[in-house]
Motif scaffolding. Structure first.
Motif, PDB file in Angstrom:
ATOM      1  N   GLY A   1       0.795  -1.051  -0.400  1.00  0.00           N
ATOM      2  CA  GLY A   1       0.190  -0.394   0.359  1.00  0.00           C
ATOM      3  C   GLY A   1       0.565   1.097  -0.026  1.00  0.00           C
ATOM      4  O   GLY A   1       0.265   2.167   0.179  1.00  0.00           O
ATOM      5  N   CYS A   2       2.064   1.036  -0.462  1.00  0.00           N
ATOM      6  CA  CYS A   2       2.811   2.021  -0.292  1.00  0.00           C
ATOM      7  C   CYS A   2       2.495   3.279  -1.907  1.00  0.00           C
ATOM      8  O   CYS A   2       2.005   2.875  -2.564  1.00  0.00           O
ATOM      9  CB  CYS A   2       4.466   2.321  -0.639  1.00  0.00           C
ATOM     10  SG  CYS A   2       5.462   3.532  -0.816  1.00  0.00           S
ATOM     11  N   PRO A   3       2.791   4.576  -1.305  1.00  0.00           N
ATOM     12  CA  PRO A   3       2.075   5.050  -2.252  1.00  0.00           C
ATOM     13  C   PRO A   3       3.395   6.000  -3.206  1.00  0.00           C
ATOM     14  O   PRO A   3       3.085   6.617  -4.737  1.00  0.00           O
ATOM     15  CB  PRO A   3       1.980   6.623  -1.883  1.00  0.00           C
ATOM     16  CG  PRO A   3       2.467   6.568  -0.356  1.00  0.00           C
ATOM     17  CD  PRO A   3       2.284   4.675  -0.170  1.00  0.00           C
TER      18      PRO A   3
ATOM     19  N   THR B   1       8.300   9.986  -7.603  1.00  0.00           N
ATOM     20  CA  THR B   1       7.929  10.675  -6.506  1.00  0.00           C
ATOM     21  C   THR B   1       8.175  11.144  -5.469  1.00  0.00           C
ATOM     22  O   THR B   1       7.955  11.524  -4.677  1.00  0.00           O
ATOM     23  CB  THR B   1       6.805   9.777  -6.038  1.00  0.00           C
ATOM     24  OG1 THR B   1       7.228   8.048  -5.772  1.00  0.00           O
ATOM     25  CG2 THR B   1       5.529   9.183  -6.968  1.00  0.00           C
ATOM     26  N   ARG B   2       9.736  11.686  -6.210  1.00  0.00           N
ATOM     27  CA  ARG B   2      10.716  11.694  -4.609  1.00  0.00           C
ATOM     28  C   ARG B   2      12.086  11.828  -5.366  1.00  0.00           C
ATOM     29  O   ARG B   2      12.171  10.948  -6.694  1.00  0.00           O
ATOM     30  CB  ARG B   2      10.492  10.795  -3.129  1.00  0.00           C
ATOM     31  CG  ARG B   2      11.080   9.209  -3.764  1.00  0.00           C
ATOM     32  CD  ARG B   2      11.751   8.824  -2.158  1.00  0.00           C
ATOM     33  NE  ARG B   2      12.196   7.826  -3.512  1.00  0.00           N
ATOM     34  CZ  ARG B   2      11.513   6.465  -2.329  1.00  0.00           C
ATOM     35  NH1 ARG B   2      10.775   6.499  -2.152  1.00  0.00           N
ATOM     36  NH2 ARG B   2      12.684   5.621  -3.024  1.00  0.00           N
ATOM     37  N   THR B   3      12.688  12.867  -4.611  1.00  0.00           N
ATOM     38  CA  THR B   3      13.658  12.689  -5.546  1.00  0.00           C
ATOM     39  C   THR B   3      15.096  12.421  -5.114  1.00  0.00           C
ATOM     40  O   THR B   3      14.756  11.776  -4.109  1.00  0.00           O
ATOM     41  CB  THR B   3      14.414  13.750  -5.774  1.00  0.00           C
ATOM     42  OG1 THR B   3      14.423  14.825  -4.232  1.00  0.00           O
ATOM     43  CG2 THR B   3      13.095  15.059  -6.701  1.00  0.00           C
TER      44      THR B   3
ATOM     45  N   ASP C   1       6.677   5.487  -6.515  1.00  0.00           N
ATOM     46  CA  ASP C   1       6.120   4.489  -7.542  1.00  0.00           C
ATOM     47  C   ASP C   1       7.405   3.681  -7.640  1.00  0.00           C
ATOM     48  O   ASP C   1       7.364   4.323  -9.283  1.00  0.00           O
ATOM     49  CB  ASP C   1       5.781   5.253  -8.820  1.00  0.00           C
ATOM     50  CG  ASP C   1       6.316   6.911  -9.078  1.00  0.00           C
ATOM     51  OD1 ASP C   1       7.614   6.379  -8.444  1.00  0.00           O
ATOM     52  OD2 ASP C   1       6.287   7.806 -10.087  1.00  0.00           O
ATOM     53  N   CYS C   2       8.390   3.607  -7.147  1.00  0.00           N
ATOM     54  CA  CYS C   2       9.548   2.882  -7.330  1.00  0.00           C
ATOM     55  C   CYS C   2       9.453   1.644  -7.927  1.00  0.00           C
ATOM     56  O   CYS C   2       8.787   0.914  -8.035  1.00  0.00           O
ATOM     57  CB  CYS C   2      10.168   1.989  -5.657  1.00  0.00           C
ATOM     58  SG  CYS C   2      10.079   3.386  -4.672  1.00  0.00           S
ATOM     59  N   GLY C   3       9.758   1.409  -8.979  1.00  0.00           N
ATOM     60  CA  GLY C   3       9.349   1.005 -10.691  1.00  0.00           C
ATOM     61  C   GLY C   3      10.586  -0.453 -10.240  1.00  0.00           C
ATOM     62  O   GLY C   3       9.762  -1.643 -11.052  1.00  0.00           O
ATOM     63  N   TYR C   4      10.937  -1.154  -9.413  1.00  0.00           N
ATOM     64  CA  TYR C   4      10.669  -1.814  -9.103  1.00  0.00           C
ATOM     65  C   TYR C   4      10.321  -3.056  -7.812  1.00  0.00           C
ATOM     66  O   TYR C   4      10.812  -4.037  -7.120  1.00  0.00           O
ATOM     67  CB  TYR C   4      12.884  -2.556  -8.119  1.00  0.00           C
ATOM     68  CG  TYR C   4      13.017  -1.462  -6.853  1.00  0.00           C
ATOM     69  CD1 TYR C   4      12.064  -1.343  -5.957  1.00  0.00           C
ATOM     70  CD2 TYR C   4      13.466   0.277  -7.849  1.00  0.00           C
ATOM     71  CE1 TYR C   4      12.669  -0.508  -5.352  1.00  0.00           C
ATOM     72  CE2 TYR C   4      13.734   1.621  -6.379  1.00  0.00           C
ATOM     73  CZ  TYR C   4      13.898   0.803  -5.045  1.00  0.00           C
ATOM     74  OH  TYR C   4      13.935   1.916  -4.171  1.00  0.00           O
ATOM     75  N   CYS C   5       9.527  -2.295  -6.724  1.00  0.00           N
ATOM     76  CA  CYS C   5       8.648  -2.235  -5.770  1.00  0.00           C
ATOM     77  C   CYS C   5       7.518  -3.245  -5.817  1.00  0.00           C
ATOM     78  O   CYS C   5       6.929  -2.973  -5.925  1.00  0.00           O
ATOM     79  CB  CYS C   5       8.791  -1.632  -4.750  1.00  0.00           C
ATOM     80  SG  CYS C   5       8.054  -2.115  -2.956  1.00  0.00           S
ATOM     81  N   ALA C   6       7.404  -4.534  -5.295  1.00  0.00           N
ATOM     82  CA  ALA C   6       5.676  -4.830  -5.332  1.00  0.00           C
ATOM     83  C   ALA C   6       5.319  -4.208  -3.806  1.00  0.00           C
ATOM     84  O   ALA C   6       4.350  -4.515  -4.308  1.00  0.00           O
ATOM     85  CB  ALA C   6       6.462  -6.758  -4.597  1.00  0.00           C
TER      86      ALA C   6
HETATM   87 FE1  SF4 Z   1       7.393   2.272  -1.217  1.00  0.00          FE
HETATM   88 FE2  SF4 Z   1       9.342   2.599  -2.972  1.00  0.00          FE
HETATM   89 FE3  SF4 Z   1       9.216   1.738  -0.126  1.00  0.00          FE
HETATM   90 FE4  SF4 Z   1       8.587   0.108  -2.343  1.00  0.00          FE
HETATM   91  S1  SF4 Z   1      10.397   1.001  -2.330  1.00  0.00           S
HETATM   92  S2  SF4 Z   1       7.787   0.429   0.275  1.00  0.00           S
HETATM   93  S3  SF4 Z   1       7.538   1.602  -3.153  1.00  0.00           S
HETATM   94  S4  SF4 Z   1       9.534   4.292  -0.353  1.00  0.00           S
END
Ligand code: SF4
Ligand code: SAM
Ligand code: DTB
Length: 364
Positions: free
Chosen positions: A48-50, A163-165, A52-57
């Motif tokens: 449920g993380c907002p 979504t972040r820098t 948009d890290c392209g690798y992250c489930a």
């Molecule tokens: Fe959220 Fe990115 Fe961390 Fe995954 S890697 S939990 S999408 S901040």
């Protein structure tokens, strides 16, 4: 830190056996070679993380079907920590799928840090961005390490996360350092980056005002439903030899840091892992699971350690024993402005010379 991008690129370009030999020398001068630190991960707040890290489930932008869960109860976290300790782990790392820590959760995560530490484990957390005040509260609770990765080169960052820098990552690292918490910071290879991006990634880490005490090097775990998992479905995005080169360059440029073989180890051959240990990797995540994806598992690791004659690290880490973290209020490092990540000044580093002297000169 004096490393330039050109010097780091030259290390990557060395003949493979020369590079690994030099990395092994640096490793032996700074660590108990043959000892590998065991760390255990627990996802204390999954999905449920907002971001948009392209690798992250765990991103809401990914179509992985992962169910978002609430923050775990402190008691359940403590049960998992006790099991990790019984399995021989030295450090317990708690991860949350958050963009940033919210003040409403601060008391709970502080209780986790305090009580896990009271079990006699080192504590690490990775909870997203922190304010200075939150970092101080976690330090007061006894948190030893904070994991916050830069993930890739500054140039490649925007292709992976929008979504972040990169700068925001550095802000949190600054708050963590200023609070006196040790820094765990690394990234992922195999995300479609170029060799030059890997150079930029290591350069950004090695030119931080102080080297991170821990440097996790993850190989992308391609998860179906994530942008990168779908893009690289069935394609091996990092060659094993290039992965070992990355580990070796991390070891040479950050001599006293713990270099952790992190995600991706499950799909790595024993020989590749052995080369990584030779090239200076000296920490791993144990157990069957990372945060949401499978890990090598204790039985496979015990067999590998037996085969390679490796032992779990029992003592302390060089950066913590010999040079304590800055005290509260010391900040990002006096007279040490943020690194110029594009710096390319022509000062050949001693570790590049064929005589091979001075590997330690970039030590913090
Ligand atoms: Fe959220 Fe990115 Fe961390 Fe995954 S890697 S939990 S999408 S901040
Ligand atoms: N939300 C927090 C954050 O992003 O800092 C903490 C959790 S996040 C899952 C921790 C790190 O795990 C990421 O920075 C990334 O380096 C790594 N990671 C996540 N998914 C991965 C994957 N599929 N393959 C390899 N590494 C991954
Ligand atoms: C890090 O660099 N790797 C760990 C830890 N820090 C938190 C996480 C790996 C996560 C792999 C993907 C997953 O299990 O979801």
């Amino acid at each position: 830190m004096s490393w330039t991008r050109a010097e780091i690129a030259a290390l990557f370009d060395l003949p493979f056996t020369e590079l690994v030999f030099r990395a092994a020398e640096v490793h032996r001068s700074n660590h108990a070679a043959g000892q590998v630190q065991l760390c255990t991960l627990l996802s204390v707040k999954t999905g449920g993380c907002p971001e948009d890290c392209g690798y992250c489930a765990q991103s809401v932008h990914a179509k992985t079907g992962l169910k978002a869960e609430k923050l775990m109860d402190v008691d359940a976290v403590l049960d998992a920590a006790r099991q990790a300790k019984a399995a021989g782990s030295q450090r317990f790392c708690m991860g949350a799928a958050w963009r940033e820590l919210k003040d409403r959760d601060l008391d709970d995560v502080c209780a986790m840090a305090r009580e896990v530490k009271a079990l006699g484990l080192e504590t690490c957390m990775t909870l997203g961005m922190l304010t200075g005040e939150q970092a101080r509260a976690l330090a007061d609770a006894g948190l030893d390490y904070y994991n916050h990765n830069i993930d890739t080169s500054p140039e490649h960052y925007g292709a992976i996360i929008t979504t972040r820098t990169f700068e925001e990552r550095l802000d949190t690292l600054e708050h963590v350092r200023a609070a006196g918490i040790a820094v765990c910071c690394g990234g992922i290879v195999g995300m479609g980056e170029t060799r030059d991006d890997r150079v930029g990634f290591i350069h950004a880490l090695a030119t931080l005002p102080r080297h991170p005490e821990s440097v996790p090097i993850n190989a992308l775990v391609p998860v179906k439903g994530t942008v990168l998992g779908d893009m690289f479905d069935g394609v091996k995005m990092i060659d094993d030899i290039e992965f070992v080169r990355t580990v070796a360059v991390a070891r040479i440029t950050m001599p006293r840091s713990m270099v952790r073989l992190s995600a991706g180890r499950e799909s790595m051959s024993e020989s590749t892992q052995a080369l990584c240990f030779l090239a200076g990797a000296n920490s791993i995540f144990t157990g069957d699971k990372l945060l949401t994806t499978p890990n090598a598992g204790d039985d496979a690791d015990a067999a590998l350690f037996e085969k390679l004659g490796l032992r779990p690290l029992t003592g302390g880490e060089p950066m913590r024993a010999k040079s304590p973290s800055p005290q509260r209020g010391e900040g990002w490092g006096e007279g040490a402005p943020r690194s110029n990540v594009h710096s390319d000044a022509a000062h050949p580093h001693p570790a590049l010379s064929l005589e091979g002297e001075g590997e330690d000169s970039a030590a913090p």
